[in-house]
Scaffold this motif. Structure first.
Motif, short mmCIF file in Angstrom:
data_model
loop_
_atom_site.label_atom_id
_atom_site.label_comp_id
_atom_site.label_asym_id
_atom_site.label_seq_id
_atom_site.Cartn_x
_atom_site.Cartn_y
_atom_site.Cartn_z
N ARG A 142 0.83 -1.21 0.00
CA ARG A 142 0.00 0.00 0.00
C ARG A 142 0.86 1.26 0.00
NH1 ARG A 142 -0.33 2.01 5.20
NH2 ARG A 142 0.36 0.58 6.84
N LYS A 143 0.34 2.31 -0.64
CA LYS A 143 1.09 3.56 -0.79
C LYS A 143 0.23 4.75 -0.37
CE LYS A 143 3.14 1.64 -5.03
NZ LYS A 143 3.18 1.80 -6.50
N ASN A 144 0.90 5.76 0.18
CA ASN A 144 0.23 7.01 0.54
C ASN A 144 0.38 8.01 -0.60
OD1 ASN A 144 -0.99 9.12 2.08
ND2 ASN A 144 1.03 9.85 2.65
N ALA A 145 -0.76 8.59 -1.05
CA ALA A 145 -0.73 9.60 -2.11
C ALA A 145 -0.96 10.97 -1.49
CB ALA A 145 -1.81 9.30 -3.15
N GLU A 146 0.08 11.79 -1.45
CA GLU A 146 -0.01 13.07 -0.75
C GLU A 146 -1.10 13.97 -1.31
OE1 GLU A 146 3.68 15.06 -0.39
OE2 GLU A 146 4.68 13.40 0.65
N ASN A 147 -1.36 13.89 -2.59
CA ASN A 147 -2.38 14.74 -3.20
C ASN A 147 -3.73 14.04 -3.32
OD1 ASN A 147 -0.53 16.89 -3.61
ND2 ASN A 147 0.23 15.89 -5.47
N GLY A 148 -3.86 12.91 -2.65
CA GLY A 148 -5.10 12.15 -2.73
C GLY A 148 -6.13 12.61 -1.71
N MET A 149 -7.12 11.77 -1.50
CA MET A 149 -8.20 12.07 -0.57
C MET A 149 -8.02 11.28 0.72
SD MET A 149 -11.46 12.07 -3.18
CE MET A 149 -12.64 12.13 -1.81
N SER A 150 -8.26 11.94 1.85
CA SER A 150 -8.13 11.29 3.15
C SER A 150 -9.44 10.62 3.54
CB SER A 150 -7.76 12.32 4.22
OG SER A 150 -8.83 13.25 4.40
N TYR A 151 -9.42 9.89 4.66
CA TYR A 151 -10.63 9.25 5.18
C TYR A 151 -11.71 10.29 5.46
CZ TYR A 151 -13.60 6.55 8.37
OH TYR A 151 -14.66 5.93 8.99
N GLU A 152 -11.31 11.42 6.07
CA GLU A 152 -12.27 12.49 6.36
C GLU A 152 -12.86 13.08 5.09
OE1 GLU A 152 -9.31 12.20 7.74
OE2 GLU A 152 -9.41 12.54 9.92
N ASP A 153 -12.05 13.18 4.03
CA ASP A 153 -12.57 13.68 2.76
C ASP A 153 -13.66 12.76 2.21
OD1 ASP A 153 -10.83 15.83 2.74
OD2 ASP A 153 -9.28 14.76 1.63
N TYR A 154 -13.45 11.47 2.32
CA TYR A 154 -14.45 10.52 1.83
C TYR A 154 -15.73 10.60 2.67
CZ TYR A 154 -11.66 8.16 -1.70
OH TYR A 154 -10.94 7.88 -2.84
N LEU A 155 -15.58 10.82 3.99
CA LEU A 155 -16.77 10.98 4.82
C LEU A 155 -17.60 12.18 4.35
CD1 LEU A 155 -15.42 10.33 8.45
CD2 LEU A 155 -16.62 8.75 6.95
N GLN A 156 -16.92 13.27 4.04
CA GLN A 156 -17.61 14.46 3.56
C GLN A 156 -18.33 14.19 2.24
OE1 GLN A 156 -18.40 17.27 4.95
NE2 GLN A 156 -16.66 18.61 5.24
N ILE A 157 -17.65 13.49 1.34
CA ILE A 157 -18.26 13.20 0.03
C ILE A 157 -19.48 12.30 0.21
CG2 ILE A 157 -17.90 12.07 -2.18
CD1 ILE A 157 -16.50 14.74 -1.95
N MET A 158 -19.38 11.31 1.09
CA MET A 158 -20.52 10.41 1.31
C MET A 158 -21.69 11.15 1.94
SD MET A 158 -19.01 6.66 2.33
CE MET A 158 -17.88 7.19 3.63
N LEU A 159 -21.39 12.16 2.77
CA LEU A 159 -22.46 12.93 3.40
C LEU A 159 -23.29 13.71 2.37
CD1 LEU A 159 -21.17 14.57 6.72
CD2 LEU A 159 -23.08 13.01 6.43
N LEU A 160 -22.70 14.03 1.22
CA LEU A 160 -23.41 14.79 0.21
C LEU A 160 -24.67 14.06 -0.28
CD1 LEU A 160 -20.42 16.12 -1.93
CD2 LEU A 160 -21.90 17.46 -0.43
#
Length: 496
Positions: free
Chosen positions: A418-436
């Motif tokens: 597994r790799k970390n993408a610095e310009n990617g989306m975090s767990y919190e970002d995905y929570l926000q998107i799902m809330l939409l």
């Protein structure tokens, strides 16, 4: 002498008129002063009452509400009025006016939960507008709406992939191949029994003289992994999972709530997208989640708002399940768009089909390989997110993690590949998107649930209810002035 007397009578008449005018003016001024003093007393009473706002709501959630229960378990308007009256009476006793409070009461009041929570919602949105400013609001809109559509489509694709019959079709082909293989063995054994040749000659007769290379089929391995608990696969062993639970039946979303008394200034229903984004940003700023757990009550509050279950584990499990679908939809699309990877899949599918002597099944095996590879890549994505890393929204050849050769060894490679993408989306970002995609009603009710759970976890606040919290009051009092006239005055006060 007669002339002098006539002048005296005239002046007397004039003086009586002047005296009457002066007395009337004095009474009018006295009445105006009394009315002003009465209005001031009611204003001071309301200001003093609303100055006793719930400090915990303000400190933790930037909300202004008056605790209508006054430390008790239910709304107590009588106690609230007595509290306000204790500030009114000292003001009425000031100066030389003889003012006596005859009666009073509330002619209207608004609770936080009125109009299906619109009162609460309006205060939150107002707070966020003041905090972010117009530029911050535009930035927030741009940040979330860009990713909303692609994420929603990815989740839909993931659902379609999982609901398809890909693995069932694969199993059916393998069962058929296995049965054909058994039948071939039986025919072979019968043929051997019917010949007079030696066993060595029979064996050599059925040998093609060529050793076929061994092909590792990763699909059975991935099928077993897919049966495992998803949380066991993706949650870091060192962090663990909270075991906190709550009684949902006692929360606002599961009970009948109190309603206030209608008064002017009731908020209109606001369903604008800007307001909803501001509201969910408020939730994200103040609610705990798996990465930053809350200190009291349920630890994963954002997950509760998305899932609505009564325990942290159940909420996390449902949210991670949705995340898996999103990542599967994205990864399967990325995989099928990569010609190099699809060539590898095609080659392996042909080799597996040939090994089982079912070349026509190569297409079905290929589809199963794509599903398994997308699933395995998504598991690595989720594991990285829950470790606190970031994952790109869309994958390409450079940031793809798991190779086809390592697919059978997913469990051994989960933390090395597994790799970390610095310009990617975090767990919190995905929570926000799902809330939409969450309805306003669910976000609002469950957000209020979590505020109640948080405050109830503190000593002395176990009976706290948001439908006991007052945002505005309209009060009216009757005051007798100088034993002559009774004044009735009405005033409003609101936090918004």
């Amino acid at each position: 002498m007669e002339k002098k007397g006539s002048i005296t009578v005239f002046l007397a008449l004039i003086l009586s008129l002047l005296l009457s005018l002066v007395c009337t003016s004095i009474q009018s001024v006295q009445a105006a002063a009394a009315r002003t003093q009465i209005l001031s007393s009611l204003d001071i009473g309301l200001y003093s009452l609303f100055g006793q706002y719930d400090s915990m709501l303000l400190e933790d959630y930037d909300l202004f509400f008056l605790d209508g229960a006054q430390g008790g378990s239910s709304l107590n308007l009588g106690k609230i009025y007595d509290n306000m009256e204790s500030y009114i009476k000292p003001v009425l006793k000031q100066n030389s006016q003889k003012l006596s409070l005859k009666q009073g009461g509330f002619t209207g009041y608004r609770l936080a939960t009125d109009q299906n929570g619109e009162v609460f919602y309006r205060q939150v949105v107002t707070c966020m507008k003041q905090t972010l400013g117009s530029q911050g609001v535009r930035k927030l809109l741009g940040k979330l709406t860009q990713k909303e559509q692609s994420t929603k489509q990815a989740e839909q694709n993931g659902k379609q992939t999982e609901q398809g019959n890909t693995l069932q079709s694969y199993d059916a082909e393998m069962d058929t191949a296995s049965k054909n293989s058994e039948a071939a063995k039986e025919e072979q054994q019968k043929a051997q029994e019917g010949t007079d040749t030696s066993s060595g000659e029979a064996e050599s007769g059925f040998s093609d003289g060529e050793q076929k290379p061994q092909v590792v089929n990763p699909i059975p391995i991935l099928k077993r992994i897919r049966q495992m608990s998803l949380l066991d696969l993706v949650v870091p062993a060192g962090k663990g999972i909270s075991d906190q639970e709550c009684e949902k039946g006692q929360l606002l979303s599961s009970r009948s709530v109190l309603e206030g008394m209608t008064m002017p200034g009731m908020p209109e229903t606001d369903n604008s997208k800007t307001s909803q984004l501001l509201f969910q940003q408020y939730l994200a700023d103040r609610m705990g989640n798996y990465q930053t757990p809350a200190s009291e009550g349920l630890k994963y509050q954002m997950e509760y708002i998305l899932a609505g279950k009564n325990s942290d584990r159940k909420n996390l499990e449902k949210v991670v399940g949705r995340l898996l679908l999103i990542r599967e939809g994205i990864n399967s699309a990325s995989l099928m768009a990569d010609s190099v990877k699809m060539a590898q899949v095609h080659t392996l599918a042909l080799a597996i089909a040939s090994g089982f002597l079912i070349p026509p099944a190569a297409v079905i095996i290929e589809a199963a390989l794509v599903l398994c590879w997308s699933f395995a890549e998504s598991v690595l994505d989720l594991r990285e997110l829950l470790y606190g890393g970031k994952v790109p929204l869309v994958k390409n050849a450079s940031n793809w993690q798991l190779s086809l050769e390592n697919l059978p060894y997913l469990l051994e490679k989960m933390d090395t590949e597994r790799k970390n993408a610095e310009n990617g989306m975090s767990y919190e970002d995905y929570l926000q998107i799902m809330l939409l995609s969450q309805s306003k009603k669910e976000k609002l009710e469950r957000g209020m649930d979590m505020i109640e759970v948080h405050i109830r976890s503190h000593s002395g606040r176990q009976e706290f209810r948001l439908d006991n919290c007052i945002e505005a009051i309209e009060a009216s009092i009757d005051v007798e002035a100088n034993r002559i006239k009774t004044f009735t005055v009405t005033r409003q006060y609101s936090y918004v």
